[in-house]
Scaffold this motif. Structure first.
Motif, PDB file in Angstrom:
ATOM      1  N   LYS A  51      39.468  41.553  40.292  1.00 61.01           N
ATOM      2  CA  LYS A  51      39.347  42.483  41.300  1.00 61.01           C
ATOM      3  C   LYS A  51      38.346  43.575  40.914  1.00 61.01           C
ATOM      4  CE  LYS A  51      43.139  45.590  40.191  1.00 61.01           C
ATOM      5  NZ  LYS A  51      44.086  46.270  40.869  1.00 61.01           N
ATOM      6  N   SER A  52      38.076  43.987  39.872  1.00 61.98           N
ATOM      7  CA  SER A  52      37.153  44.946  39.671  1.00 61.98           C
ATOM      8  C   SER A  52      35.710  44.571  39.587  1.00 61.98           C
ATOM      9  CB  SER A  52      37.673  45.849  38.395  1.00 61.98           C
ATOM     10  OG  SER A  52      37.080  45.024  37.188  1.00 61.98           O
ATOM     11  N   GLY A  70      16.086  31.352  42.800  1.00 62.20           N
ATOM     12  CA  GLY A  70      15.409  31.031  41.536  1.00 62.20           C
ATOM     13  C   GLY A  70      14.913  32.175  40.602  1.00 62.20           C
ATOM     14  N   ASN A  71      14.607  33.204  41.403  1.00 65.29           N
ATOM     15  CA  ASN A  71      14.054  34.270  40.649  1.00 65.29           C
ATOM     16  C   ASN A  71      14.646  35.740  40.874  1.00 65.29           C
ATOM     17  OD1 ASN A  71      12.817  34.618  43.011  1.00 65.29           O
ATOM     18  ND2 ASN A  71      10.759  34.419  42.289  1.00 65.29           N
ATOM     19  N   ILE A  72      15.442  35.864  41.562  1.00 65.32           N
ATOM     20  CA  ILE A  72      15.996  37.301  41.746  1.00 65.32           C
ATOM     21  C   ILE A  72      17.246  37.456  41.199  1.00 65.32           C
ATOM     22  CG2 ILE A  72      16.952  38.742  43.778  1.00 65.32           C
ATOM     23  CD1 ILE A  72      15.129  37.091  45.897  1.00 65.32           C
ATOM     24  N   ALA A  73      17.040  38.503  40.060  1.00 65.51           N
ATOM     25  CA  ALA A  73      18.197  38.759  39.407  1.00 65.51           C
ATOM     26  C   ALA A  73      18.962  40.171  39.822  1.00 65.51           C
ATOM     27  CB  ALA A  73      17.905  38.878  38.077  1.00 65.51           C
ATOM     28  N   GLU A  74      20.471  39.967  39.358  1.00 63.85           N
ATOM     29  CA  GLU A  74      21.030  41.171  39.924  1.00 63.85           C
ATOM     30  C   GLU A  74      22.175  41.386  39.203  1.00 63.85           C
ATOM     31  OE1 GLU A  74      21.147  40.986  45.109  1.00 63.85           O
ATOM     32  OE2 GLU A  74      22.251  39.560  43.899  1.00 63.85           O
ATOM     33  N   THR A  75      22.467  42.564  38.629  1.00 68.31           N
ATOM     34  CA  THR A  75      23.467  42.968  37.624  1.00 68.31           C
ATOM     35  C   THR A  75      24.843  43.255  38.222  1.00 68.31           C
ATOM     36  OG1 THR A  75      21.534  43.744  36.340  1.00 68.31           O
ATOM     37  CG2 THR A  75      24.024  44.498  35.767  1.00 68.31           C
ATOM     38  N   HIS A  76      25.921  42.566  37.543  1.00 63.71           N
ATOM     39  CA  HIS A  76      27.356  43.030  38.330  1.00 63.71           C
ATOM     40  C   HIS A  76      28.019  43.508  37.166  1.00 63.71           C
ATOM     41  CE1 HIS A  76      25.925  40.428  41.724  1.00 63.71           C
ATOM     42  NE2 HIS A  76      25.672  39.529  40.818  1.00 63.71           N
ATOM     43  N   THR A  77      29.007  44.188  37.381  1.00 60.02           N
ATOM     44  CA  THR A  77      29.804  44.788  36.277  1.00 60.02           C
ATOM     45  C   THR A  77      31.370  44.699  36.667  1.00 60.02           C
ATOM     46  OG1 THR A  77      29.803  47.046  37.237  1.00 60.02           O
ATOM     47  CG2 THR A  77      28.177  46.492  35.588  1.00 60.02           C
ATOM     48  N   LYS A  96      30.548  27.901  48.114  1.00 57.40           N
ATOM     49  CA  LYS A  96      30.995  28.514  49.194  1.00 57.40           C
ATOM     50  C   LYS A  96      30.302  29.981  49.567  1.00 57.40           C
ATOM     51  CE  LYS A  96      36.005  26.781  48.684  1.00 57.40           C
ATOM     52  NZ  LYS A  96      37.035  27.071  48.287  1.00 57.40           N
ATOM     53  N   LEU A  97      30.010  30.513  48.304  1.00 55.73           N
ATOM     54  CA  LEU A  97      29.134  31.813  48.552  1.00 55.73           C
ATOM     55  C   LEU A  97      27.630  31.334  49.199  1.00 55.73           C
ATOM     56  CD1 LEU A  97      30.068  33.605  45.261  1.00 55.73           C
ATOM     57  CD2 LEU A  97      30.525  34.296  47.563  1.00 55.73           C
ATOM     58  N   ASN A 101      27.766  46.259  43.661  1.00 54.51           N
ATOM     59  CA  ASN A 101      26.863  47.392  44.485  1.00 54.51           C
ATOM     60  C   ASN A 101      26.565  46.924  46.000  1.00 54.51           C
ATOM     61  OD1 ASN A 101      26.933  49.179  42.380  1.00 54.51           O
ATOM     62  ND2 ASN A 101      25.037  47.997  41.421  1.00 54.51           N
ATOM     63  N   VAL A 102      27.444  45.687  46.454  1.00 51.18           N
ATOM     64  CA  VAL A 102      27.371  45.498  47.775  1.00 51.18           C
ATOM     65  C   VAL A 102      28.719  45.090  48.187  1.00 51.18           C
ATOM     66  CG1 VAL A 102      26.375  43.851  49.485  1.00 51.18           C
ATOM     67  CG2 VAL A 102      24.870  44.589  47.442  1.00 51.18           C
ATOM     68  N   GLU A 103      29.405  45.794  48.929  1.00 46.55           N
ATOM     69  CA  GLU A 103      30.760  45.638  49.431  1.00 46.55           C
ATOM     70  C   GLU A 103      31.161  44.455  49.815  1.00 46.55           C
ATOM     71  OE1 GLU A 103      34.554  46.145  48.832  1.00 46.55           O
ATOM     72  OE2 GLU A 103      33.287  47.583  48.173  1.00 46.55           O
ATOM     73  N   ILE A 104      30.493  43.918  50.735  1.00 44.50           N
ATOM     74  CA  ILE A 104      30.805  42.500  51.262  1.00 44.50           C
ATOM     75  C   ILE A 104      30.723  41.362  50.098  1.00 44.50           C
ATOM     76  CG2 ILE A 104      28.465  41.865  52.092  1.00 44.50           C
ATOM     77  CD1 ILE A 104      31.626  40.800  53.732  1.00 44.50           C
ATOM     78  N   ARG A 105      29.553  41.619  49.361  1.00 46.42           N
ATOM     79  CA  ARG A 105      29.463  40.532  48.282  1.00 46.42           C
ATOM     80  C   ARG A 105      30.581  40.808  47.366  1.00 46.42           C
ATOM     81  NH1 ARG A 105      23.708  40.724  45.937  1.00 46.42           N
ATOM     82  NH2 ARG A 105      24.405  42.721  45.339  1.00 46.42           N
ATOM     83  N   ASN A 106      30.965  41.828  47.136  1.00 47.50           N
ATOM     84  CA  ASN A 106      32.217  42.298  46.008  1.00 47.50           C
ATOM     85  C   ASN A 106      33.349  41.500  46.740  1.00 47.50           C
ATOM     86  OD1 ASN A 106      30.963  43.838  44.589  1.00 47.50           O
ATOM     87  ND2 ASN A 106      31.716  45.784  45.503  1.00 47.50           N
TER      88      ASN A 106
END
Length: 183
Positions: A59-60, A32-39, A158-159, A64-69
């Motif tokens: 795939k790119s 609900g309130n934790i934001a994370e940037t992905h590129t 699933k995530l 910044n977290v390998e298991i999440r990638n």
């Protein structure tokens, strides 16, 4: 996320995306309130004869977290089935009307193809002329992408299930800055 620009009404100049100096990112929200940037680190694009096209390699994804990638590649983007996100647009904007250092905000219709679904959306862009042979197209407003519009809700579920049913937002704001150079 892209646009077509004609150098003049009679002549279309061709442009190539300068990927190392460009960026595409989105923000996810969990709990609900934790934001994370992905590129995304791999994308390419051209503007050719008035048609712009940008292709992003799913795939790119970089969180910044390998298991999440890995999980996002496999469960959300399903990179084996859907390796690319493509954006296309046609716009009759004349770059030659802008002086070096000037910007213009425009609204364009674009087609976003992601996860096997193609949808029309409207983008509000800032076009900035850097030199005679270089310009930037950036999001003047973030583009809101809804998972349900692209059949990606199952991937989010699933995530979520892998992390104790953590709530993950189903809509993300996407921002970009794309540098183009004349060919």
């Amino acid at each position: 996320m892209l646009l077509c620009i004609s150098a003049s009404a009679k002549h279309h100049q061709n442009w190539r995306l300068d990927s190392p100096n460009s960026s595409v990112s989105f923000i996810s929200i969990k709990k609900g309130n934790i934001a994370e940037t992905h590129t995304f680190s791999e994308f390419e694009g051209v503007i050719n004869k008035g048609t712009a096209s940008v292709t992003i390699k799913t795939k790119s994804i970089e969180s910044n977290v390998e298991i999440r990638n890995k999980r996002m590649r496999e469960l959300l983007f399903e990179t084996g089935l859907f390796p690319d996100i493509t954006i296309k647009a046609d716009v009759d904007t004349t770059l030659s009307n802008l002086e070096i250092g000037q910007s213009e905000i425009i609204s364009v219709a674009a087609n976003l193809n992601m996860h096997g679904v193609s949808k029309e959306l409207t983008l509000v862009l800032r076009l900035s002329k850097l030199s005679k042979s270089r310009f930037v197209v950036s999001s003047s407003q973030p583009v809101l992408i809804r998972a349900k519009d692209y059949n990606m809700l199952d991937g989010i579920l699933k995530l979520s299930s892998l992390v104790n049913n953590l709530t993950i937002a189903e809509t993300v704001p996407v921002s970009f800055s794309l540098v183009f150079e004349s060919e």
